[in-house]
Design an enzyme around this catalytic site. Structure first.
Site, PDB file in Angstrom:
ATOM      1  N   LYS A 202       0.861  -1.182   0.000  1.00 39.05           N
ATOM      2  CA  LYS A 202       0.000   0.000   0.000  1.00 39.05           C
ATOM      3  C   LYS A 202       0.896   1.230   0.000  1.00 39.05           C
ATOM      4  CE  LYS A 202      -3.562   2.440   2.545  1.00 39.05           C
ATOM      5  NZ  LYS A 202      -4.602   2.360   3.578  1.00 39.05           N
ATOM      6  N   LYS A 257      -2.083  -1.545  -3.944  1.00 42.83           N
ATOM      7  CA  LYS A 257      -2.946  -0.370  -3.907  1.00 42.83           C
ATOM      8  C   LYS A 257      -2.126   0.893  -3.993  1.00 42.83           C
ATOM      9  CE  LYS A 257      -5.927   1.876  -0.614  1.00 42.83           C
ATOM     10  NZ  LYS A 257      -6.302   1.968   0.775  1.00 42.83           N
TER      11      LYS A 257
END
Ligand code: PBG
Length: 333
Positions: A202, A257
């Site tokens: 992330k 992400k």
């Protein structure tokens, strides 16, 4: 690789593209409703859908309205919902203690949704940002996010979510060691069947802006950022290190992400580990497409679909996208 490739004019690749049927036969990748996970923002109250300004078509839903969305998602073949709470300012505290309240908004939503649509997967977001007065994902003291103190809270947050009916918990906080700690806590609590979807890679991305507006953490966060725990967009190999650690600690599924700007990471993770790899088409990616569509600058439906297909081609097994219902409806209609 393919061998024996001929040369022009014996070989004409356009022959494979000149009819719809052959294009369909030759297609290497596809997007189906089973590839799509719908993120849902829940809020307090009844019978209300409150639009999120920067995300046209997305609203914060009261739990009763979330049930309707869940039924529709399930009817269209969407396998799971990812739940995010938009908490009122009065429950936000320095330590984010509401996260571990077994009766918090997310837990009540999970209980209701599980009861209403038992076959649908329910993914709980494990991180403190919706609950902290400073908008950070962890315990914040003297200008620092404390790793181990945060993990001690996250494990209880994961447990209450699992007990409330989330079949899967998804730590999105990027603290070190949290996957292993969550796994141990769940197992101790007799929740060995609860899955962990790790937000492994992330990035500290500006594309989360509209999401922070939606859950109400933007104001709390102010000009601060999350670069001491989320990944540097300059790094690629480090994502593999993150994924390796999360898998060793017991992650069942991993995530990259954002999605479209990080196709190389999706591809490398899938190629290296061969485990279920999810991508998150985040709020800013969604907002960009919607904004360009509203201006008449591109066809938003087509742009959204092409972005999702690109993530599948890169190696994603499924994608969290705010467009999940729209896309599933179009695929079926
Ligand atoms: C919070 C969280 C964020 C997103 C999912 N979980 C935001 C952040 O890390 O600041 C972003 C999702 C999106 O932008 O759509 N832990």
């Amino acid at each position: 690789m393919r061998t024996g490739l001929g040369r022009f004019p014996t070989t004409r690749l356009r022959r494979r593209r000149t009819a719809d049927w052959v294009r369909r036969v030759a297609a290497e990748h596809a997007v189906t409703p089973a590839d799509l996970i719908l993120p849902v923002f829940v809020r307090e109250g009844t019978d209300t859908a409150e639009p999120v300004a920067a995300m046209p078509g997305v609203s914060r839903l009261t739990i009763d309205r979330a049930v309707l969305a869940a039924r529709e998602a399930h009817a269209h073949g969407i396998p799971a919902l990812a739940l995010f709470p938009c908490e009122p300012v009065r429950v936000k505290t320095e330590d984010g203690r509401e996260a571990t309240n077994p009766d918090n908004l997310l837990c009540r939503a999970a209980r209701t949704l599980k009861d209403a649509v038992p076959e649908l997967g329910l993914i709980g977001d494990v991180a403190l940002d919706p609950y902290t007065s400073h908008g950070q994902d962890g315990i914040f003291k003297q200008g620092r996010i404390l790793n181990d103190e945060t993990v001690a809270v996250l494990v209880e947050q994961a447990r209450v979510q699992a007990e409330a009916g989330c079949c899967t918990v998804a730590p999105s906080d990027m603290m070190d060691g949290r996957i292993g700690a969550v796994r141990r806590r769940l197992d101790e609590a007799g929740l060995s069947e609860t899955r962990i979807l790790a937000y492994s890679a992330k990035y500290a991305s500006c594309y989360y802006g509209p999401f922070r507006e939606a859950v109400g953490s933007a104001k709390a966060l102010g000009a601060a950022d999350k670069r001491t725990y989320q990944m540097d967009p300059a790094n690629g190999s480090e994502a593999l290190h993150e994924v390796a650690l999360d898998l060793a600690e017991g992650a069942d599924l991993v995530m990259v992400k954002p999605g479209l700007p990080y196709l190389d990471i999706i591809h490398r993770v899938k190629a290296q580990f061969g485990v279920p790899t999810l991508a998150y088409q985040v709020s800013g990616e969604y907002a960009m497409v919607k904004a360009a569509d509203a201006q008449g600058w591109l066809d938003g439906d087509k742009a959204m679909f092409e972005a999702l297909l690109a993530m599948k081609r890169a190696g994603a097994d499924a994608i969290l996208t705010y467009a999940a219902l729209d896309v599933a409806r179009r695929l079926q209609g």
